[in-house]
Design an enzyme around this catalytic site. Sequence first.
Site, PDB file in Angstrom:
ATOM      1  N   GLU A 194       0.847  -1.187   0.000  1.00 46.62           N
ATOM      2  CA  GLU A 194       0.000   0.000   0.000  1.00 46.62           C
ATOM      3  C   GLU A 194       0.880   1.234   0.000  1.00 46.62           C
ATOM      4  OE1 GLU A 194      -2.423  -0.126   3.471  1.00 46.62           O
ATOM      5  OE2 GLU A 194      -3.961  -1.378   2.562  1.00 46.62           O
TER       6      GLU A 194
ATOM      7  N   HIS B  70      -6.054   2.595   5.979  1.00 45.83           N
ATOM      8  CA  HIS B  70      -5.219   2.206   7.100  1.00 45.83           C
ATOM      9  C   HIS B  70      -4.461   3.400   7.677  1.00 45.83           C
ATOM     10  CE1 HIS B  70      -5.059  -2.191   5.538  1.00 45.83           C
ATOM     11  NE2 HIS B  70      -6.039  -2.019   6.393  1.00 45.83           N
TER      12      HIS B  70
END
Length: 289
Positions: free
Chosen positions: A209, A247
Amino acid sequence: MSILIDKKSRVIVQGITGRDGAFHTKKMLEYGTHIVGGISPGKGGTTVEGVPVFNTMQEAVLETWADTSIIFVPARFAPDAIIEASESGIRLVIAISEGIPVIDMLRVKEVLKRNGTSMIGPNCPGLISPGKAMIGILPTNIFKEGHVGLISRSGTLTYEMVDQLTRNGIGQSTCIGIGGDPIAGLYYLELLELFEEDPETKAVVLIGEIGGDAEEIAAEFIKNHMTKPVVAFFAGQTAPVGKQMGHAGAIISSGSGTAQDKIACYEGLGIPVAREPEEIPVLVKKLLS
């Protein structure tokens, strides 16, 4: 073979009498995971799905010889639950709990290091060795036993990538959702090393990510130490700079940590990168042919 867990893993569920703990205990048992006990202070002597409940981890480990624990307790209690597991001799903790403060995780990490306890998570879906054991909240129907390992910061992308692999006849050795929090347990380097040492894992899929440089550090390890092929995919290719995406660790700062940076790093080292999830099985088949 598999890494971290198998049919012999003896699992304790911390928070087993809660809604999530009880629900996922049933799912794990149905898959064949060897759950030997649960923890719920004040409810010792009862059972959940036939699993004995204990008041403390020390009592549970002494009675069951457990070596693995999964945490299903609220964030404010999770740090102490992880520490209790580590101090009781548990070798692997899977922390599902979301929202644990970073300052608490710094304290937890010191205890884990001192006791030699490994951890997956927090804020993660857990892990599975298909056909052997599942410890977490993973949808077991999409997994297929095989020879491709998978590591992912994203739970949702774990499911998507596994589904792509399985639909294309590619089975998995072990799949691990490491979580997206800034302070976490086992990460890319440690898990890549375990996959490299596992004779049944023939290739690895790495899902990253935006944010941080963990993927770039992993790329150097792959280039210098991995003999097995690795395929990568990076989420957040259209994420704006400075905006957190999902996140806590998925944030681009000062123009670094973009998906484009990570893609360039991997391709510069000769590591194949998929631009779309459906490209993953194509690349894996190509590398294994």
